[in-house]
Design a protein around this motif. Structure first.
Motif, PDB file in Angstrom:
ATOM      1  N   TRP A  36       0.817  -1.214   0.000  1.00  0.00           N
ATOM      2  CA  TRP A  36       0.000   0.000   0.000  1.00  0.00           C
ATOM      3  C   TRP A  36       0.851   1.265   0.000  1.00  0.00           C
ATOM      4  O   TRP A  36       2.017   1.247   0.368  1.00  0.00           O
ATOM      5  N   ARG A  38      -0.003   5.773   0.562  1.00  0.00           N
ATOM      6  CA  ARG A  38      -1.027   6.754   0.920  1.00  0.00           C
ATOM      7  C   ARG A  38      -1.342   7.617  -0.298  1.00  0.00           C
ATOM      8  O   ARG A  38      -0.464   7.889  -1.126  1.00  0.00           O
ATOM      9  N   ALA A  39      -2.586   8.082  -0.370  1.00  0.00           N
ATOM     10  CA  ALA A  39      -2.966   9.026  -1.419  1.00  0.00           C
ATOM     11  C   ALA A  39      -2.121  10.284  -1.273  1.00  0.00           C
ATOM     12  O   ALA A  39      -1.780  10.699  -0.162  1.00  0.00           O
ATOM     13  N   GLU A 123      -6.604   8.037  -4.136  1.00  0.00           N
ATOM     14  CA  GLU A 123      -7.229   7.067  -3.241  1.00  0.00           C
ATOM     15  C   GLU A 123      -8.118   6.099  -4.027  1.00  0.00           C
ATOM     16  O   GLU A 123      -8.874   6.508  -4.905  1.00  0.00           O
ATOM     17  N   VAL A 145      -3.772   2.186  -3.162  1.00  0.00           N
ATOM     18  CA  VAL A 145      -3.690   3.561  -2.649  1.00  0.00           C
ATOM     19  C   VAL A 145      -4.748   3.736  -1.563  1.00  0.00           C
ATOM     20  O   VAL A 145      -5.941   3.688  -1.829  1.00  0.00           O
ATOM     21  N   LYS A 146      -4.267   3.937  -0.333  1.00  0.00           N
ATOM     22  CA  LYS A 146      -5.121   4.121   0.845  1.00  0.00           C
ATOM     23  C   LYS A 146      -5.360   5.613   1.071  1.00  0.00           C
ATOM     24  O   LYS A 146      -4.658   6.453   0.496  1.00  0.00           O
ATOM     25  N   PRO A 147      -6.312   5.975   1.935  1.00  0.00           N
ATOM     26  CA  PRO A 147      -6.539   7.392   2.232  1.00  0.00           C
ATOM     27  C   PRO A 147      -5.267   8.065   2.757  1.00  0.00           C
ATOM     28  O   PRO A 147      -4.428   7.412   3.390  1.00  0.00           O
ATOM     29  N   HIS A 150      -4.326   7.363   6.291  1.00  0.00           N
ATOM     30  CA  HIS A 150      -4.184   5.951   6.704  1.00  0.00           C
ATOM     31  C   HIS A 150      -2.946   5.804   7.574  1.00  0.00           C
ATOM     32  O   HIS A 150      -1.858   6.229   7.204  1.00  0.00           O
TER      33      HIS A 150
END
Length: 163
Positions: A36, A38-39, A123, A145-147, A150
């Motif tokens: 992962w 992050r955005a 995201e 892509v996580k918030p 995150h």
């Protein structure tokens, strides 16, 4: 009685299916999970990627490099703290994977650094990359892509604490 037997068989099947899907990617006897990033925040030109790597082999291996069309350059980094100051440093020679062991690339430690992003990480999208291992070879992967906020490992709420 037949219903109970069916339920046991069905439960065993679900357990087997769950363990079969446990790994996201594999290169030789190296399993790669939970990839992962992050955005991106507005104006952010770099991004960091994280994952878990399990080396099921009886011999040590090494993550040598990562490449991606999503950035101009991709490097393996770690965070070193000296005199109370944390600094990011490029890892020379790759990240060692002990035989029968695991390595977690996580915030505050080892991570994949995507430098000069060609487009912001959005995201919900995914970021393509290729991991290159010394012995296990190459494997194409996708980072989810996580918030932007995150933060795994921070599962409890500190908002009510008095400072």
């Amino acid at each position: 009685m037949k219903l109970r037997k069916f339920a046991v068989i069905a439960a065993m099947g679900l357990c087997a299916a769950g363990s079969a899907w446990a790994k996201d990617y594999q290169a030789g006897q190296v399993e790669i999970d939970d990839l992962w990033v992050r955005a991106s925040a507005p104006g952010q030109s770099n991004g960091a990627g994280y994952m878990e790597i399990d080396n099921k082999a009886t011999a040590a291996d090494r993550l040598l490099s990562v490449s991606s069309s999503a950035a101009e350059r991709v490097e393996l980094h770690t965070v070193e703290t000296k005199d109370g100051v944390a600094k990011m440093r490029q890892v020379e020679g790759g990240i060692a994977l002990p035989a029968g062991g695991e390595v977690k690339l996580a915030p505050g430690g080892y991570h994949v650094m995507f430098l000069k992003l060609k487009a912001p990480f959005a995201e919900g999208a995914s970021v393509p990359a290729t991991l290159k291992f010394e012995k296990a070879g190459e494997v194409a992967v996708q980072f989810k892509v996580k918030p932007a906020a995150h933060n795994p490992g921070m599962s409890h709420d500190h908002s009510s604490m008095k400072h």
